[in-house]
Design a protein around this motif. Structure first.
Motif, mmCIF file in Angstrom:
data_model
loop_
_atom_site.group_PDB
_atom_site.id
_atom_site.type_symbol
_atom_site.label_atom_id
_atom_site.label_comp_id
_atom_site.label_asym_id
_atom_site.label_seq_id
_atom_site.Cartn_x
_atom_site.Cartn_y
_atom_site.Cartn_z
ATOM 1 N N ARG A 1 0.832 -1.209 0.000
ATOM 2 C CA ARG A 1 0.000 0.000 0.000
ATOM 3 C C ARG A 1 0.862 1.253 0.000
ATOM 4 O O ARG A 1 0.571 2.229 -0.701
ATOM 5 C CB ARG A 1 -0.928 -0.005 1.215
ATOM 6 C CG ARG A 1 -1.997 -1.090 1.180
ATOM 7 C CD ARG A 1 -2.938 -0.976 2.347
ATOM 8 N NE ARG A 1 -3.647 0.315 2.350
ATOM 9 C CZ ARG A 1 -4.483 0.702 3.300
ATOM 10 N NH1 ARG A 1 -4.731 -0.104 4.333
ATOM 11 N NH2 ARG A 1 -5.081 1.867 3.232
ATOM 12 N N GLN B 1 2.607 1.891 -3.449
ATOM 13 C CA GLN B 1 1.695 2.344 -4.493
ATOM 14 C C GLN B 1 1.390 3.831 -4.382
ATOM 15 O O GLN B 1 0.999 4.458 -5.372
ATOM 16 C CB GLN B 1 0.387 1.537 -4.433
ATOM 17 C CG GLN B 1 0.546 0.089 -4.869
ATOM 18 C CD GLN B 1 -0.718 -0.720 -4.687
ATOM 19 O OE1 GLN B 1 -1.554 -0.414 -3.839
ATOM 20 N NE2 GLN B 1 -0.874 -1.775 -5.481
ATOM 21 N N ILE C 1 6.413 -0.816 -7.830
ATOM 22 C CA ILE C 1 5.367 -1.819 -7.977
ATOM 23 C C ILE C 1 4.907 -1.947 -9.433
ATOM 24 O O ILE C 1 4.756 -3.062 -9.951
ATOM 25 C CB ILE C 1 4.177 -1.510 -7.050
ATOM 26 C CG1 ILE C 1 4.633 -1.495 -5.584
ATOM 27 C CG2 ILE C 1 3.055 -2.524 -7.252
ATOM 28 C CD1 ILE C 1 5.153 -2.805 -5.082
#
Length: 501
Positions: A259, A262, A271
């Motif tokens: 998380r 990103q 990512i």
């Protein structure tokens, strides 16, 4: 299976003539950093039995290897990102300085705990050596020519890998295990001087804020996973609370890491880049390859010592066919890829033979002497050598020139992560099997490690047979675990979408 995939443009590559000139200017200066990065794994391997005997902490022996791999795993993407932004030459000097300071601290260590801490610092420097070296090559050479020059890099790997076990065995037997760390200092000083000859190319200069939360989540995931694997050895005694808690911590950390990466403006791990179908498969290949190779380098010295009674110098010679074999495989594959343009077919075939070979070695090892086993793993290593050159080339093609450092970092990160986790898994399998197959084998471990199999001579024949059977079963299961990594790699390489350049 598609023959190719869409690749990012690479218009800024130099011309072939300019590439040769640039490479000759760069290659001599990256030889020593690459030498240090490769040799550190094999030169320490032959010292592991002596370190275990000296400290008396046999069950924590894998910490010496795993701690270094954890640190290089965490450091690799950091150097990749910072090298892209600030320039790779200055980052190489920083990495070498950290590596040398930590090598001195390793030599001064008096326990496994202190040696582990020093190895973590050493890995913080070593994590940048291979990542930055590969990125510097990709910076100077156009894609089609990189396969040919990977052969030159493989030559360095051959020399380093061949030098490591022989030198490590000689130094350990005549000057003590501390000498395998002190030898890094003169080589490191030479590497710094050579690095200063590199052109000081500026990085992208983009706005960059270090991703501290990402690093914390990443470190929490790696550390909790590896400690969980070690604690898993206690599951049979009912101590399951700590491993379960560490497992939950690892899962939580990896969710938070994804998380964070990103959303971060300057992520530690790219990512989107790692979602590329060729890159994530290559990263998986690098992880499996690292798990296979480093597990063998870590535990074969113990096998030769405990089952066959080999000394440190003899262990170095027994490791030689494997370390040379993987370099020969890399060198040959690089030259063939440069001539044919085909890539993935070579590791596809090579890993199939390697998986079969490791499985056969696991089942037949009790019937073979040390020399036969040594040459068997030498042949297996030739097939394993088909992997990393193709992985590096494929990732460079898929990442494009603008993200060479980030792409090289994903490979180094994956290989180190696979090596760390794989070595921890194999160690867990080895020591757990040994304890359950024959409790006496676990108790006799330290004595056999210090004196060789002759430490069993004073025991009754039934006890000797039970202990030897326990050792053979434990190492057989460890080799079967390594064969499992090879089978997973086979599945990844046969589905690789980029199969030619």
């Amino acid at each position: 299976m598609p023959e190719s995939a869409a690749l990012p443009p690479d218009d800024d590559d130099p011309s072939p003539g300019g590439a040769r000139k640039n490479f000759l200017a760069i290659f001599p200066s990256i030889v020593l950093p690459m030498f240090l990065a490769v040799v550190d794994q094999t030169i320490v391997a032959t010292a592991l039995p002596a370190i275990a005997a000296s400290t008396g902490e046999v069950d924590r022996l894998s910490w010496v290897v795993v701690s270094y791999l954890v640190a290089t795993t965490i450091a690799a993407p950091v150097y990749g990102r910072l090298g892209d932004v600030y320039g790779r030459r200055r980052l190489m000097v920083v990495a070498l300085a950290i590596f040398m300071v930590a090598s001195v601290l390793c030599a001064l260590s008096t326990s496994i705990v202190w040696l582990t801490a020093a190895r973590i610092l050493q890995g913080a420097g070593g994590g940048g050596l291979m990542t930055l070296s590969q990125a510097l090559v990709g910076e100077a050479i156009p894609p089609r020519d990189r396969a040919r020059y990977q052969g030159y890099l493989a030559t360095v790997a051959v020399s380093s890998s061949a030098f490591g076990p022989v030198a490590g065995g000689f130094l350990t037997e005549h000057f003590g295990w501390q000498s395998v760390f002190l030898v890094n200092i003169p080589v490191g000083i030479g590497a710094v001087l050579m690095t200063m000859r590199l052109p000081d190319r500026r990085g992208t200069g983009e706005a960059f804020r270090f991703d501290t939360p990402g690093l914390v989540f990443f470190a929490a995931f790696i550390a909790s996973t590896l400690i969980m694997l070690e604690e898993a050895q206690q599951l049979a005694s009912g101590a399951f609370l700590v491993p379960v808690a560490l497992g939950l911590l690892a899962v939580t950390a990896v969710i938070l890491l994804v998380r964070r990466e990103q959303r971060a403006p300057s992520p530690l791990l790219s990512i989107p880049l790692m979602k590329h179908p060729a890159i994530w498969r290559c990263d998986g290949l690098a992880a499996c390859h690292g798990a296979m190779l480093v597990s063998l380098i870590t535990f074969l010295p113990l096998y030769y010592r405990m089952v066959h009674g080999a000394s440190a110098s003899e262990t170095g010679l027994l490791l030689l066919p494997m370390t040379i074999g993987i370099g020969i495989g890399s060198l040959t594959t690089g030259r063939i890829v440069g001539r044919t343009g085909l890539t993935a077919i070579y590791p596809s075939i090579g890993l199939t033979f390697a998986a079969t070979g490791v499985l056969a070695a696991a089942l037949l090892a009790p019937r073979l002497d040390a020399t036969a086993i040594s040459w068997s793993f030498g042949l297996i290593a030739v097939f394993m050598g088909t992997v990393m050159g193709v992985v590096q080339l494929t990732v460079q093609l898929a990442a494009g020139r603008a993200q060479l450092g980030a792409g090289a970092a994903t490979v180094q990160f994956s290989r180190s992560l696979g090596a760390a986790v794989g070595t921890a898994i194999v160690g867990t399998v080895l020591f757990t099997t040994m304890t359950h197959a024959s409790p006496e084998a676990g108790e006799a471990f330290a004595g056999v490690l210090q004196q060789g199999p002759q430490a069993l001579d004073g025991l009754a024949a039934a006890q000797q047979a039970a202990i030897r059977d326990g050792l053979e079963i434990a190492f057989r299961n460890a080799f079967l675990c390594i064969a499992g990594f090879a089978c997973l790699a086979v599945g990844l390489v046969w589905t690789l979408p980029i199969r030619r350049i």
